[in-house]
Design an enzyme around this catalytic site. Structure first.
Site, PDB file in Angstrom:
ATOM      1  N   ASN A  10       7.322  -7.345   4.893  1.00  0.00           N
ATOM      2  CA  ASN A  10       6.184  -6.677   4.930  1.00  0.00           C
ATOM      3  C   ASN A  10       5.807  -5.750   6.467  1.00  0.00           C
ATOM      4  OD1 ASN A  10       3.536  -4.813   5.346  1.00  0.00           O
ATOM      5  ND2 ASN A  10       2.466  -5.659   3.454  1.00  0.00           N
ATOM      6  N   ASP A  12       4.371  -2.819   6.415  1.00  0.00           N
ATOM      7  CA  ASP A  12       2.907  -1.643   6.242  1.00  0.00           C
ATOM      8  C   ASP A  12       2.822  -1.103   8.091  1.00  0.00           C
ATOM      9  OD1 ASP A  12       2.326  -1.415   3.693  1.00  0.00           O
ATOM     10  OD2 ASP A  12       0.382  -3.243   4.322  1.00  0.00           O
ATOM     11  N   HIS A  13       2.782  -2.139   8.920  1.00  0.00           N
ATOM     12  CA  HIS A  13       1.929  -2.392   9.988  1.00  0.00           C
ATOM     13  C   HIS A  13       2.882  -1.224  10.933  1.00  0.00           C
ATOM     14  CE1 HIS A  13      -1.464  -3.132   8.785  1.00  0.00           C
ATOM     15  NE2 HIS A  13      -0.581  -4.823   8.289  1.00  0.00           N
ATOM     16  N   ARG A  21       0.106   7.675  16.696  1.00  0.00           N
ATOM     17  CA  ARG A  21       0.423   8.522  17.810  1.00  0.00           C
ATOM     18  C   ARG A  21       0.724   9.824  16.708  1.00  0.00           C
ATOM     19  NH1 ARG A  21       1.322   8.327  23.171  1.00  0.00           N
ATOM     20  NH2 ARG A  21      -0.285   7.175  23.640  1.00  0.00           N
ATOM     21  N   HIS A  46       2.262  -1.223   0.817  1.00  0.00           N
ATOM     22  CA  HIS A  46       0.982  -1.195  -0.074  1.00  0.00           C
ATOM     23  C   HIS A  46       0.623   0.067   0.752  1.00  0.00           C
ATOM     24  CE1 HIS A  46      -3.357  -2.858  -0.137  1.00  0.00           C
ATOM     25  NE2 HIS A  46      -2.484  -1.689  -0.571  1.00  0.00           N
ATOM     26  N   ARG A  48      -2.427   2.587   0.590  1.00  0.00           N
ATOM     27  CA  ARG A  48      -3.660   2.383   0.597  1.00  0.00           C
ATOM     28  C   ARG A  48      -4.369   3.383  -0.300  1.00  0.00           C
ATOM     29  NH1 ARG A  48      -5.828  -2.940   2.548  1.00  0.00           N
ATOM     30  NH2 ARG A  48      -8.009  -1.373   2.007  1.00  0.00           N
ATOM     31  N   ARG A  52      -4.096   4.823   5.246  1.00  0.00           N
ATOM     32  CA  ARG A  52      -4.038   4.076   6.701  1.00  0.00           C
ATOM     33  C   ARG A  52      -3.400   3.705   7.389  1.00  0.00           C
ATOM     34  NH1 ARG A  52      -7.735  -1.441   5.660  1.00  0.00           N
ATOM     35  NH2 ARG A  52      -8.988   0.593   4.841  1.00  0.00           N
ATOM     36  N   HIS A  53      -1.429   3.285   6.800  1.00  0.00           N
ATOM     37  CA  HIS A  53      -0.758   3.147   7.390  1.00  0.00           C
ATOM     38  C   HIS A  53       0.935   3.778   6.596  1.00  0.00           C
ATOM     39  CE1 HIS A  53      -1.386  -0.684   4.136  1.00  0.00           C
ATOM     40  NE2 HIS A  53      -1.795  -0.241   5.914  1.00  0.00           N
ATOM     41  N   GLU A  73       2.372  -2.334  -3.299  1.00  0.00           N
ATOM     42  CA  GLU A  73       1.553  -2.895  -3.718  1.00  0.00           C
ATOM     43  C   GLU A  73       0.270  -1.235  -3.690  1.00  0.00           C
ATOM     44  OE1 GLU A  73       0.038  -5.505   0.180  1.00  0.00           O
ATOM     45  OE2 GLU A  73       1.707  -6.476  -0.115  1.00  0.00           O
ATOM     46  N   THR A 103      -8.196  -5.670   5.913  1.00  0.00           N
ATOM     47  CA  THR A 103      -6.798  -6.134   4.855  1.00  0.00           C
ATOM     48  C   THR A 103      -7.598  -7.057   3.492  1.00  0.00           C
ATOM     49  OG1 THR A 103      -5.011  -7.194   5.083  1.00  0.00           O
ATOM     50  CG2 THR A 103      -7.075  -8.585   6.148  1.00  0.00           C
ATOM     51  N   THR A 104      -6.444  -6.694   3.128  1.00  0.00           N
ATOM     52  CA  THR A 104      -7.054  -7.264   1.500  1.00  0.00           C
ATOM     53  C   THR A 104      -7.819  -8.394   1.309  1.00  0.00           C
ATOM     54  OG1 THR A 104      -5.131  -5.675   1.351  1.00  0.00           O
ATOM     55  CG2 THR A 104      -5.966  -7.854  -0.994  1.00  0.00           C
ATOM     56  N   GLU A 154       0.931 -13.564  -7.483  1.00  0.00           N
ATOM     57  CA  GLU A 154       1.355 -13.658  -5.822  1.00  0.00           C
ATOM     58  C   GLU A 154      -0.225 -14.127  -5.287  1.00  0.00           C
ATOM     59  OE1 GLU A 154       3.074 -10.879  -3.290  1.00  0.00           O
ATOM     60  OE2 GLU A 154       1.862 -11.859  -1.828  1.00  0.00           O
ATOM     61  N   HIS A 193      -0.723 -13.714   2.488  1.00  0.00           N
ATOM     62  CA  HIS A 193      -1.015 -13.389   3.697  1.00  0.00           C
ATOM     63  C   HIS A 193      -1.638 -14.569   4.872  1.00  0.00           C
ATOM     64  CE1 HIS A 193      -4.723 -10.886   3.972  1.00  0.00           C
ATOM     65  NE2 HIS A 193      -4.232 -10.098   3.601  1.00  0.00           N
ATOM     66  N   GLY A 215       4.177  -9.829   6.585  1.00  0.00           N
ATOM     67  CA  GLY A 215       4.122  -8.803   7.539  1.00  0.00           C
ATOM     68  C   GLY A 215       3.653  -8.431   8.839  1.00  0.00           C
TER      69      GLY A 215
HETATM   70  N1  PXP Z   1       0.684  -9.846  -0.080  1.00  0.00           N
HETATM   71  C1  PXP Z   1      -0.308  -9.235  -0.154  1.00  0.00           C
HETATM   72  C2  PXP Z   1      -0.798  -8.993  -1.937  1.00  0.00           C
HETATM   73  C3  PXP Z   1      -0.663  -8.442   0.792  1.00  0.00           C
HETATM   74  O1  PXP Z   1      -1.654  -7.632   0.556  1.00  0.00           O
HETATM   75  C4  PXP Z   1      -0.786  -8.918   1.913  1.00  0.00           C
HETATM   76  C5  PXP Z   1      -1.297  -7.704   3.139  1.00  0.00           C
HETATM   77  O2  PXP Z   1      -0.545  -6.394   3.004  1.00  0.00           O
HETATM   78  C6  PXP Z   1       0.387  -9.573   2.617  1.00  0.00           C
HETATM   79  C7  PXP Z   1       0.871 -10.370   1.324  1.00  0.00           C
HETATM   80  C8  PXP Z   1       1.532  -9.872   3.869  1.00  0.00           C
HETATM   81  O3  PXP Z   1      -0.146  -9.874   3.947  1.00  0.00           O
HETATM   82  P1  PXP Z   1       0.183 -10.239   6.213  1.00  0.00           P
HETATM   83  O4  PXP Z   1       0.158  -8.913   6.748  1.00  0.00           O
HETATM   84  O5  PXP Z   1      -0.946 -10.988   6.959  1.00  0.00           O
HETATM   85  O6  PXP Z   1       1.717 -10.929   6.481  1.00  0.00           O
END
Ligand code: PXP
Length: 242
Positions: A10, A12-13, A21, A46, A48, A52-53, A73, A103-104, A154, A193, A215
């Site tokens: 993942n 996202d971050h 920035r 994801h 959102r 935000r990301h 996602e 987060t979720t 999942e 997660h 992620g």
């Molecule tokens: N799976 C799902 C459905 C999620 O929403 C997330 C977080 O975006 C993850 C996995 C990954 O979680 P983490 O970033 O804590 O590894």
């Protein structure tokens, strides 16, 4: 030997850091391509509601450039459904989404939201998108996933990741039981997660789980070790657990 366990990275971050920035750097698509080279089996992003990301443009570029599967996602909204139908990612993982959460938090209430989810799952299925439902390891949610005809669930490992000792062992058992129940009913099981080098092995050892989506830890650890070595180490830990 159990069946292979796929790693979905993942990204996202990477986008979170970029957006701090307001520039184009670091690019999550570049991170996704690097993760793929390092052994990721898929990429998760994801989109959102508040962007935000990950942005719409990131999803468009990931769709164009990735040669490994994209798992989008998304919240169960008409806006996200339209985006998924436009890009037709390999998979769409439906997650609960609250604007104010960090987060979720918690899984989707597939049982309580059946009427809203059923047409959405059907439209995604007809478009050739694999639907995955992000749910708690709860038999009622798995039964709802079966009724919805979801090919994938999942399982939310967030609670497992936060607990320790006997409480963590009890949550691990809930996850293992849920994985067995889903697989017995023909549903492919993923999990994710809060997974890290320290807590991934018992989850990776659950034989019915076919994919982990990870992620925040991987991207954070990449600051110290680099993204490719971190993806490779996670892969090695997962493979050794099978
Ligand atoms: N799976 C799902 C459905 C999620 O929403 C997330 C977080 O975006 C993850 C996995 C990954 O979680 P983490 O970033 O804590 O590894």
């Amino acid at each position: 030997m159990n069946e292979a366990l796929r790693l979905g990275v993942n990204i996202d971050h990477v986008a979170t850091v970029r957006n701090a920035r307001g520039s184009g750097y670091p690019d999550p698509v570049r991170a996704a391509l690097l993760a793929a080279q390092a052994g990721a089996d898929g990429i998760t992003a994801h989109l959102r509601e508040d962007r935000r990301h990950i942005t719409d443009d990131d999803i468009a570029r990931l769709s164009d450039q990735l040669t490994i599967p994209l798992n989008l996602e998304m919240a169960a909204t008409q806006e996200m459904l339209a985006i998924a139908l436009r890009h037709r990612p390999h998979a769409a993982c439906i997650v609960p989404e609250k604007r104010e959460e960090l987060t979720t938090e918690g899984g989707l209430d597939a049982a309580g939201q059946y009427d809203r989810l059923a047409p959405m799952c059907a439209q995604l299925r007809e478009a050739g998108v694999r639907v995955s439902l992000f749910i708690e390891p709860d038999p009622a949610q798995i039964e709802a996933a079966i009724r919805l005809g979801a090919p994938v669930v999942e399982l939310h490992t967030g609670r497992y990741a936060e607990l320790d000792g006997a409480d963590q062992a009890a949550e691990l058992k809930r996850l293992a039981d849920a994985a067995a129940l889903a697989a017995k009913n023909g549903i492919e099981v993923h999990a994710g997660h809060g997974l890290t080098f320290d807590n991934v092995v018992p989850i990776a050892a659950i034989p019915q789980i076919r994919e982990l989506n990870i992620g925040h830890f991987l991207i954070g650890q990449a600051i110290f070790d680099g993204l490719a070595p971190v993806v490779q180490r996670m892969r090695a830990l997962m493979d050794a657990a099978r």
